[in-house]
Motif scaffolding. Sequence first.
Motif, PDB file in Angstrom:
ATOM      1  N   GLY A  32       0.779  -1.226   0.000  1.00  0.00           N
ATOM      2  CA  GLY A  32       0.000   0.000   0.000  1.00  0.00           C
ATOM      3  C   GLY A  32       0.806   1.268   0.000  1.00  0.00           C
ATOM      4  N   THR A  33       2.108   1.163   0.283  1.00  0.00           N
ATOM      5  CA  THR A  33       2.943   2.364   0.289  1.00  0.00           C
ATOM      6  C   THR A  33       3.355   2.700  -1.133  1.00  0.00           C
ATOM      7  N   PRO A  34       3.512   4.024  -1.418  1.00  0.00           N
ATOM      8  CA  PRO A  34       3.865   4.414  -2.783  1.00  0.00           C
ATOM      9  C   PRO A  34       5.355   4.230  -3.043  1.00  0.00           C
ATOM     10  N   LEU A  35       5.687   3.908  -4.263  1.00  0.00           N
ATOM     11  CA  LEU A  35       7.075   3.941  -4.691  1.00  0.00           C
ATOM     12  C   LEU A  35       7.447   5.392  -4.991  1.00  0.00           C
ATOM     13  N   PRO A  36       8.710   5.745  -4.853  1.00  0.00           N
ATOM     14  CA  PRO A  36       9.107   7.113  -5.186  1.00  0.00           C
ATOM     15  C   PRO A  36       8.680   7.475  -6.602  1.00  0.00           C
ATOM     16  N   GLY A  37       8.353   8.735  -6.830  1.00  0.00           N
ATOM     17  CA  GLY A  37       8.013   9.169  -8.170  1.00  0.00           C
ATOM     18  C   GLY A  37       9.131   8.877  -9.139  1.00  0.00           C
ATOM     19  N   ARG A  38       8.787   8.736 -10.404  1.00  0.00           N
ATOM     20  CA  ARG A  38       9.789   8.335 -11.392  1.00  0.00           C
ATOM     21  C   ARG A  38      10.918   9.360 -11.501  1.00  0.00           C
ATOM     22  N   ARG A  39      10.591  10.620 -11.457  1.00  0.00           N
ATOM     23  CA  ARG A  39      11.654  11.636 -11.535  1.00  0.00           C
ATOM     24  C   ARG A  39      12.504  11.620 -10.270  1.00  0.00           C
ATOM     25  N   THR A  40      11.830  11.439  -9.119  1.00  0.00           N
ATOM     26  CA  THR A  40      12.575  11.390  -7.852  1.00  0.00           C
ATOM     27  C   THR A  40      13.541  10.214  -7.849  1.00  0.00           C
ATOM     28  N   MET A  41      13.029   9.006  -8.229  1.00  0.00           N
ATOM     29  CA  MET A  41      13.881   7.819  -8.260  1.00  0.00           C
ATOM     30  C   MET A  41      15.013   7.987  -9.274  1.00  0.00           C
ATOM     31  N   ALA A  42      14.713   8.587 -10.408  1.00  0.00           N
ATOM     32  CA  ALA A  42      15.751   8.796 -11.421  1.00  0.00           C
ATOM     33  C   ALA A  42      16.851   9.693 -10.889  1.00  0.00           C
ATOM     34  N   ALA A  43      16.460  10.758 -10.152  1.00  0.00           N
ATOM     35  CA  ALA A  43      17.465  11.662  -9.588  1.00  0.00           C
ATOM     36  C   ALA A  43      18.283  10.968  -8.515  1.00  0.00           C
ATOM     37  N   GLN A  44      17.627  10.137  -7.685  1.00  0.00           N
ATOM     38  CA  GLN A  44      18.346   9.436  -6.611  1.00  0.00           C
ATOM     39  C   GLN A  44      19.385   8.468  -7.184  1.00  0.00           C
ATOM     40  N   GLN A  45      19.012   7.771  -8.258  1.00  0.00           N
ATOM     41  CA  GLN A  45      19.880   6.724  -8.794  1.00  0.00           C
ATOM     42  C   GLN A  45      20.801   7.217  -9.910  1.00  0.00           C
ATOM     43  N   GLY A  46      20.573   8.426 -10.362  1.00  0.00           N
ATOM     44  CA  GLY A  46      21.415   8.948 -11.439  1.00  0.00           C
ATOM     45  C   GLY A  46      21.169   8.258 -12.754  1.00  0.00           C
ATOM     46  N   SER A  48      18.035   7.639 -16.124  1.00  0.00           N
ATOM     47  CA  SER A  48      16.990   8.359 -16.850  1.00  0.00           C
ATOM     48  C   SER A  48      15.611   7.994 -16.303  1.00  0.00           C
ATOM     49  N   VAL A  49      14.641   8.870 -16.572  1.00  0.00           N
ATOM     50  CA  VAL A  49      13.256   8.585 -16.175  1.00  0.00           C
ATOM     51  C   VAL A  49      12.747   7.345 -16.906  1.00  0.00           C
ATOM     52  N   ASN A  50      13.158   7.153 -18.163  1.00  0.00           N
ATOM     53  CA  ASN A  50      12.739   5.958 -18.908  1.00  0.00           C
ATOM     54  C   ASN A  50      13.217   4.671 -18.236  1.00  0.00           C
ATOM     55  N   THR A  51      14.420   4.699 -17.678  1.00  0.00           N
ATOM     56  CA  THR A  51      14.942   3.522 -16.965  1.00  0.00           C
ATOM     57  C   THR A  51      14.044   3.189 -15.780  1.00  0.00           C
ATOM     58  N   VAL A  52      13.669   4.208 -15.002  1.00  0.00           N
ATOM     59  CA  VAL A  52      12.804   3.987 -13.836  1.00  0.00           C
ATOM     60  C   VAL A  52      11.427   3.515 -14.292  1.00  0.00           C
ATOM     61  N   ASP A  53      10.883   4.144 -15.325  1.00  0.00           N
ATOM     62  CA  ASP A  53       9.553   3.772 -15.798  1.00  0.00           C
ATOM     63  C   ASP A  53       9.523   2.312 -16.255  1.00  0.00           C
ATOM     64  N   THR A  54      10.564   1.875 -16.970  1.00  0.00           N
ATOM     65  CA  THR A  54      10.620   0.478 -17.422  1.00  0.00           C
ATOM     66  C   THR A  54      10.652  -0.477 -16.237  1.00  0.00           C
ATOM     67  N   ALA A  55      11.443  -0.158 -15.188  1.00  0.00           N
ATOM     68  CA  ALA A  55      11.507  -1.006 -14.000  1.00  0.00           C
ATOM     69  C   ALA A  55      10.154  -1.060 -13.308  1.00  0.00           C
ATOM     70  N   TYR A  56       9.475   0.085 -13.172  1.00  0.00           N
ATOM     71  CA  TYR A  56       8.164   0.116 -12.529  1.00  0.00           C
ATOM     72  C   TYR A  56       7.130  -0.692 -13.325  1.00  0.00           C
ATOM     73  N   GLN A  57       7.176  -0.584 -14.651  1.00  0.00           N
ATOM     74  CA  GLN A  57       6.239  -1.338 -15.475  1.00  0.00           C
ATOM     75  C   GLN A  57       6.459  -2.848 -15.320  1.00  0.00           C
ATOM     76  N   MET A  58       7.708  -3.274 -15.161  1.00  0.00           N
ATOM     77  CA  MET A  58       7.992  -4.696 -14.929  1.00  0.00           C
ATOM     78  C   MET A  58       7.429  -5.150 -13.594  1.00  0.00           C
ATOM     79  N   LEU A  59       7.542  -4.295 -12.558  1.00  0.00           N
ATOM     80  CA  LEU A  59       6.951  -4.623 -11.259  1.00  0.00           C
ATOM     81  C   LEU A  59       5.435  -4.756 -11.376  1.00  0.00           C
ATOM     82  N   ALA A  60       4.818  -3.855 -12.161  1.00  0.00           N
ATOM     83  CA  ALA A  60       3.373  -3.915 -12.332  1.00  0.00           C
ATOM     84  C   ALA A  60       2.958  -5.175 -13.089  1.00  0.00           C
TER      85      ALA A  60
END
Length: 467
Positions: A32-46, A48-60
């Motif tokens: 039930g807890t949210p994952l960090p926003g895609r831009r936030t996660m991208a900034a934390q990990q250094g 791209s936003v596309n990299t984070v979005d692809t990982a999130y879509q795989m989790l979904a």
Amino acid sequence: MIELQPNEKTPLYEQLYAALADEIRTGQRAPGTPLPGRRTMAAQQGVSVNTVDTAYQMLAAEGLAEPRPRSGFYVQKTYGMLHSRARRTAPPAPPSAAEPAPLYDLSTGSVDTALFPARSWGRIQKELLYQRPELLQRGETQGDAPLRAQIAAYLSSYRGVECTPEQIVVGAGIEYLLGCLAHLFAGGMAAIENPGYSRTRTVLQNSGIPCTLVDIDREGLPADALEESGANLCYLTPSHHFPTGVTMPAPRRAQLLAWAAAKPGRYILEDDYDSEFRFDTRPLPSLQGMAGPDGPVVYLTTFSKSLAPGIRIACMVLPQSLLGRYRRDFATYANTVSRFEQQTLCEFMAGGYFTRHLARMRLAYKRRMEAFAAALRAALPGVELDGVHSGLHFLLTLPGAGGEKAMVAAAAEQGVRLRGLSEYYLARPERCQADTVVAGYSALREEDVEKVAQALARAWLCVPGNG
């Protein structure tokens, strides 16, 4: 922070997905807890936003995260049933050490692969592959009808088996067929020869059939001991008992058939172990042939010795009284032997190749047996060889050799693998003949016959007590 490794071959989106998935599976991220926003996660990990979005879509896609419109991705509940793919901290257990290959193998489970008819077998199989595409489809439960017809004709001519092709069931090995029979005989108890096959007892017991052991004598399994055992099934190797080589005479066979006929529900399972290889006289007809097509005998045989163990083709002949129930209970089962292998064997038998191949094998193995027996008698004074004229092994006894275990160990030191006779006693090993080993020669090359005899002489003639 999740540590990503840019220098690894695994893409960054896969690394991020795997790390987040493990955190969700192990409960580090609560449902039930949210994952960090895609831009936030991208900034934390250094990344791209596309990299984070692809990982999130795989989790979904895996059901570990839920995308919510205009809100982001939220951790899904896993109910604690998902396996974590996190790296193990403990090192994996080391692999077990493999037994070193012997110089000379006198075990009973191998064959001389040089005798396999590779050219004719391969040609037939290749032609079938290109000319018979229908063999890619599922076949008959009991095995393809043309093969069963060839097997029925062969068993009738060479083993005296009385049956129709409809009574034959083809399967991938005796073990599989025994498992089917165990289902048909559920609730019964089987008598097993002692000494004998440990594998048979294991298969039957694993399939729910309790087993009792009956000691054999010089004519095989005694009918009176079988009666006292209380069993309603009896597993026999009457044509060539394994491992002693005893051939059951006709009067004893008649006694066992009388035992089976005395009460309804009694059956004999006849394993016609390597009956093709008898070098002194023609073997006695099968027990099934004496009982008739609807007698209380299930006949089992395999092509492991006549062709090769790796070609997993065996068959059983069911009496009419069992055939209807087998078809009812196994109607939806697929046959366990490849149709290409079935049809290759069918064409091999129909073209006369099989009988010619057996004739060549008998001649080759007879020469090998005679040469090996002569070399042993010359190298080992006082040696006794029993059962040399049937099957592809015999018993070797060397009185005063220091005991069976010492003989096996000393032979191993000389690079010779063989087994002691007592290893086949499933009970009461004290009945075993002393100083006796089982010597198989089917995988022994002709050029090694003399070398093996000399190796055994070095092993056993220096045992304490032999001077």
